[in-house]
Design an enzyme around this catalytic site. Structure first.
Site, PDB file in Angstrom:
ATOM      1  N   LYS A  36     -50.858  38.172 -31.614  1.00  0.00           N
ATOM      2  CA  LYS A  36     -50.621  37.842 -30.881  1.00  0.00           C
ATOM      3  C   LYS A  36     -52.011  37.039 -29.690  1.00  0.00           C
ATOM      4  CE  LYS A  36     -46.331  39.378 -30.301  1.00  0.00           C
ATOM      5  NZ  LYS A  36     -45.554  38.872 -30.812  1.00  0.00           N
ATOM      6  N   ARG A  37     -52.691  36.902 -30.324  1.00  0.00           N
ATOM      7  CA  ARG A  37     -53.753  36.204 -30.002  1.00  0.00           C
ATOM      8  C   ARG A  37     -54.765  37.279 -28.724  1.00  0.00           C
ATOM      9  NH1 ARG A  37     -51.512  33.889 -33.514  1.00  0.00           N
ATOM     10  NH2 ARG A  37     -51.765  31.197 -33.290  1.00  0.00           N
ATOM     11  N   ALA A  73     -55.706  35.835 -24.976  1.00  0.00           N
ATOM     12  CA  ALA A  73     -54.630  34.931 -24.258  1.00  0.00           C
ATOM     13  C   ALA A  73     -54.755  36.006 -22.626  1.00  0.00           C
ATOM     14  CB  ALA A  73     -53.604  35.054 -25.558  1.00  0.00           C
ATOM     15  N   LEU A  75     -53.532  38.261 -19.869  1.00  0.00           N
ATOM     16  CA  LEU A  75     -52.334  40.063 -19.977  1.00  0.00           C
ATOM     17  C   LEU A  75     -51.193  39.250 -21.194  1.00  0.00           C
ATOM     18  CD1 LEU A  75     -51.430  42.048 -18.570  1.00  0.00           C
ATOM     19  CD2 LEU A  75     -49.691  40.418 -16.986  1.00  0.00           C
ATOM     20  N   LEU A  77     -48.033  39.433 -21.875  1.00  0.00           N
ATOM     21  CA  LEU A  77     -46.976  39.176 -21.228  1.00  0.00           C
ATOM     22  C   LEU A  77     -45.383  39.973 -21.490  1.00  0.00           C
ATOM     23  CD1 LEU A  77     -47.795  35.262 -20.788  1.00  0.00           C
ATOM     24  CD2 LEU A  77     -48.042  36.839 -19.014  1.00  0.00           C
ATOM     25  N   GLY A 120     -57.256  37.401 -18.104  1.00  0.00           N
ATOM     26  CA  GLY A 120     -56.900  38.322 -18.294  1.00  0.00           C
ATOM     27  C   GLY A 120     -57.999  38.303 -19.377  1.00  0.00           C
ATOM     28  N   GLU A 123     -60.887  37.042 -18.097  1.00  0.00           N
ATOM     29  CA  GLU A 123     -61.565  38.486 -16.989  1.00  0.00           C
ATOM     30  C   GLU A 123     -62.713  40.092 -18.078  1.00  0.00           C
ATOM     31  OE1 GLU A 123     -57.665  39.753 -15.488  1.00  0.00           O
ATOM     32  OE2 GLU A 123     -58.629  38.785 -12.684  1.00  0.00           O
ATOM     33  N   GLU A 143     -52.669  32.488 -14.080  1.00  0.00           N
ATOM     34  CA  GLU A 143     -52.077  33.133 -13.226  1.00  0.00           C
ATOM     35  C   GLU A 143     -50.456  32.458 -12.186  1.00  0.00           C
ATOM     36  OE1 GLU A 143     -54.965  33.314 -13.931  1.00  0.00           O
ATOM     37  OE2 GLU A 143     -55.166  35.445 -14.629  1.00  0.00           O
ATOM     38  N   ARG A 146     -47.630  31.667 -14.243  1.00  0.00           N
ATOM     39  CA  ARG A 146     -46.604  32.644 -14.206  1.00  0.00           C
ATOM     40  C   ARG A 146     -45.922  33.563 -13.111  1.00  0.00           C
ATOM     41  NH1 ARG A 146     -46.808  29.931 -18.651  1.00  0.00           N
ATOM     42  NH2 ARG A 146     -48.501  30.369 -20.095  1.00  0.00           N
ATOM     43  N   GLY A 151     -55.958  39.769 -11.742  1.00  0.00           N
ATOM     44  CA  GLY A 151     -56.164  41.859 -11.703  1.00  0.00           C
ATOM     45  C   GLY A 151     -56.753  42.782 -12.519  1.00  0.00           C
TER      46      GLY A 151
HETATM   47  C1  1HE Z   1     -48.748  36.237 -26.226  1.00  0.00           C
HETATM   48  C2  1HE Z   1     -49.468  36.124 -25.143  1.00  0.00           C
HETATM   49  C3  1HE Z   1     -50.046  36.611 -24.343  1.00  0.00           C
HETATM   50  C4  1HE Z   1     -49.598  34.706 -27.205  1.00  0.00           C
HETATM   51  N1  1HE Z   1     -49.084  37.755 -23.964  1.00  0.00           N
HETATM   52  N2  1HE Z   1     -48.294  37.110 -25.712  1.00  0.00           N
HETATM   53  N3  1HE Z   1     -51.831  34.702 -20.797  1.00  0.00           N
HETATM   54  C5  1HE Z   1     -50.992  33.155 -20.783  1.00  0.00           C
HETATM   55  O1  1HE Z   1     -50.206  32.685 -20.085  1.00  0.00           O
HETATM   56  C6  1HE Z   1     -51.718  32.718 -22.034  1.00  0.00           C
HETATM   57  C7  1HE Z   1     -50.360  32.494 -22.908  1.00  0.00           C
HETATM   58  N4  1HE Z   1     -50.687  32.426 -24.254  1.00  0.00           N
HETATM   59  C8  1HE Z   1     -50.585  30.800 -24.840  1.00  0.00           C
HETATM   60  O2  1HE Z   1     -50.971  29.523 -23.460  1.00  0.00           O
HETATM   61  C9  1HE Z   1     -51.220  30.195 -26.135  1.00  0.00           C
HETATM   62  O3  1HE Z   1     -50.297  31.901 -27.023  1.00  0.00           O
HETATM   63  C10 1HE Z   1     -52.782  30.559 -26.479  1.00  0.00           C
HETATM   64  C11 1HE Z   1     -53.019  29.179 -25.667  1.00  0.00           C
HETATM   65  C12 1HE Z   1     -53.100  31.546 -26.078  1.00  0.00           C
HETATM   66  C13 1HE Z   1     -52.404  30.094 -28.020  1.00  0.00           C
HETATM   67  O4  1HE Z   1     -51.512  28.919 -28.744  1.00  0.00           O
HETATM   68  P1  1HE Z   1     -50.866  29.342 -30.615  1.00  0.00           P
HETATM   69  O5  1HE Z   1     -50.509  28.069 -30.372  1.00  0.00           O
HETATM   70  O6  1HE Z   1     -52.769  29.568 -30.772  1.00  0.00           O
HETATM   71  O7  1HE Z   1     -49.935  30.414 -30.224  1.00  0.00           O
HETATM   72  P2  1HE Z   1     -48.844  30.986 -30.254  1.00  0.00           P
HETATM   73  O8  1HE Z   1     -47.848  30.320 -30.962  1.00  0.00           O
HETATM   74  O9  1HE Z   1     -48.990  30.366 -28.745  1.00  0.00           O
HETATM   75  O10 1HE Z   1     -49.119  32.250 -29.718  1.00  0.00           O
HETATM   76  C14 1HE Z   1     -48.340  33.151 -30.373  1.00  0.00           C
HETATM   77  C15 1HE Z   1     -48.065  34.609 -30.488  1.00  0.00           C
HETATM   78  O11 1HE Z   1     -48.714  35.193 -29.272  1.00  0.00           O
HETATM   79  C16 1HE Z   1     -46.305  34.636 -30.092  1.00  0.00           C
HETATM   80  O12 1HE Z   1     -45.787  35.828 -29.942  1.00  0.00           O
HETATM   81  P3  1HE Z   1     -45.063  35.297 -31.978  1.00  0.00           P
HETATM   82  O13 1HE Z   1     -44.300  36.894 -31.387  1.00  0.00           O
HETATM   83  O14 1HE Z   1     -43.985  34.198 -31.242  1.00  0.00           O
HETATM   84  O15 1HE Z   1     -45.419  35.635 -32.584  1.00  0.00           O
HETATM   85  C17 1HE Z   1     -46.971  33.760 -27.994  1.00  0.00           C
HETATM   86  O16 1HE Z   1     -45.498  34.669 -27.826  1.00  0.00           O
HETATM   87  C18 1HE Z   1     -47.934  35.355 -28.258  1.00  0.00           C
HETATM   88  N5  1HE Z   1     -48.124  35.100 -27.152  1.00  0.00           N
HETATM   89  N6  1HE Z   1     -50.001  34.604 -25.246  1.00  0.00           N
HETATM   90  C19 1HE Z   1     -47.479  37.650 -24.777  1.00  0.00           C
HETATM   91  N7  1HE Z   1     -50.240  36.397 -22.872  1.00  0.00           N
HETATM   92  C20 1HE Z   1     -54.646  41.395 -14.773  1.00  0.00           C
HETATM   93  S1  1HE Z   1     -54.039  40.318 -14.845  1.00  0.00           S
HETATM   94  C21 1HE Z   1     -53.892  38.760 -15.915  1.00  0.00           C
HETATM   95  C22 1HE Z   1     -53.202  38.021 -15.731  1.00  0.00           C
HETATM   96  C23 1HE Z   1     -53.332  37.360 -16.935  1.00  0.00           C
HETATM   97  O17 1HE Z   1     -53.624  37.157 -17.762  1.00  0.00           O
HETATM   98  S2  1HE Z   1     -52.232  35.283 -16.647  1.00  0.00           S
HETATM   99  C24 1HE Z   1     -53.145  34.904 -18.280  1.00  0.00           C
HETATM  100  C25 1HE Z   1     -51.220  34.835 -19.138  1.00  0.00           C
END
Ligand code: 1HE
Length: 271
Positions: A36-37, A73, A75, A77, A120, A123, A143, A146, A151
């Site tokens: 889940k990265r 990656a 929070l 999500l 996060g 962070e 953020e 999304r 946070g």
């Molecule tokens: C996840 C998450 C996640 C990956 N929560 N499951 N964060 C984001 O908006 C970043 C979202 N993630 C991405 O943009 C990409 O996944 C990456 C650039 C980090 C990596 O890409 P990649 O092509 O290597 O991986 P993938 O195919 O997108 O992800 C592999 C799996 O990880 C996949 O799950 P699967 O069950 O389909 O295999 C994804 O859904 C899962 N995955 N990132 C849950 N973030 C306290 S407030 C903080 C607020 C924030 O952090 S907002 C930013 C959230």
């Protein structure tokens, strides 16, 4: 000197989403959810809290990195539910408490960054005392896309690392910054080739661990407080901390060793 890390026992071996090992007093904490990265679930945030809070007082340096191709990656999500106002505040405060354990750890924390350092994840990286980025690392705060806001202490600590204008740009546009950008902005202390981050961290950990513990404590604890004070309060606090450090027996022994020609001299910059 290469370090030999051994898996840690109780209570560290109970963690589901972290892998914890140590080489004597140098500890290695790895986010262990690469499928889940290394997205930060509530479990992982809680485990980070307990893990940092449980490190022994003898710890001299801590290396924090992520398994796989991405540091983190952000929070998780998939756990975002309909939270009411109070639950949302509690959730954010849980992150603050966990990341405070990192900022206030028993020893300096060196984060090794690769791939995505997002939301996060950035962070979390900002809670460390030093950051090493491998080539190809990218930083983003998506953020806005999304429908969220920081946070996990980013508004306070990422803004201090890179400045409010750059953070505003990242959050409004969703643009990514490269490892080179991050080094230029001061968010990263060391840039290394892909796959070299851990080795560099181990070298730094040994160097840091050889300092007087009270000096390391002053850097980790006094410095962040002093920069928040008025200059006159800061200077007074600096004088207190300086006197505490230099009156320690360890400091006296180090001074005597230097004056006897037995301590290393300062060398010109190498890298
Ligand atoms: C996840 C998450 C996640 C990956 N929560 N499951 N964060 C984001 O908006 C970043 C979202 N993630 C991405 O943009 C990409 O996944 C990456 C650039 C980090 C990596 O890409 P990649 O092509 O290597 O991986 P993938 O195919 O997108 O992800 C592999 C799996 O990880 C996949 O799950 P699967 O069950 O389909 O295999 C994804 O859904 C899962 N995955 N990132 C849950 N973030 C306290 S407030 C903080 C607020 C924030 O952090 S907002 C930013 C959230």
């Amino acid at each position: 000197m290469p370090l030999s890390f051994q898996p840690a026992g109780e209570p560290f071996n109970q963690a589901q989403s972290l892998q914890v090992s140590h080489a004597d007093n140098i500890w290695h904490i790895r986010l262990n959810r690469s499928s889940k990265r290394n997205a930060l679930s509530d479990t992982m945030v809680t485990e980070l809290h307990h893990c940092f809070a449980s490190l022994p007082a003898t710890t001299s340096a801590i290396i924090l990195d992520g398994d796989g191709e991405h540091f983190c990656a952000g929070l998780d999500l998939s756990e975002l539910q309909e939270r009411n106002f109070a639950e949302g505040v509690r959730h954010s405060r849980m992150w603050h408490a966990a990341f405070d354990q990192i900022r206030n750890a028993t020893a300096p924390v060196i984060a090794v960054l690769n791939g995505a350092v997002v939301g996060g994840g950035f962070e979390l990286a900002s809670a460390a005392h030093l950051r090493i980025a491998e080539a190809g690392t990218f930083f983003a705060l998506p953020e806005g896309q999304r429908g969220l806001f920081t946070g996990g202490s980013g508004s306070v600590h990422i803004s201090r690392l890179i400045g409010v204008p750059r953070m505003t740009d990242m959050m409004l546009t969703g643009r990514s910054f490269s490892a080179e950008d991050a080094e230029r902005f001061g968010a990263v202390n060391y840039l290394v080739a892909q796959g070299q981050g851990f080795e560099r961290a181990a070298e730094l950990a040994q160097r840091i661990g050889a300092n007087a513990p009270l000096s390391n404590y002053a850097v980790m604890q006094a410095l962040p407080h002093i920069v928040e004070m008025s200059p006159s309060q800061g200077l007074f606090t600096e004088a207190l901390m300086a006197s505490a450090a230099q009156s320690d027996d360890d400091a006296k022994a180090r001074m005597a060793a230097f004056l006897a020609g037995k301590a290393a001299k300062v060398k010109p910059a190498a890298d």
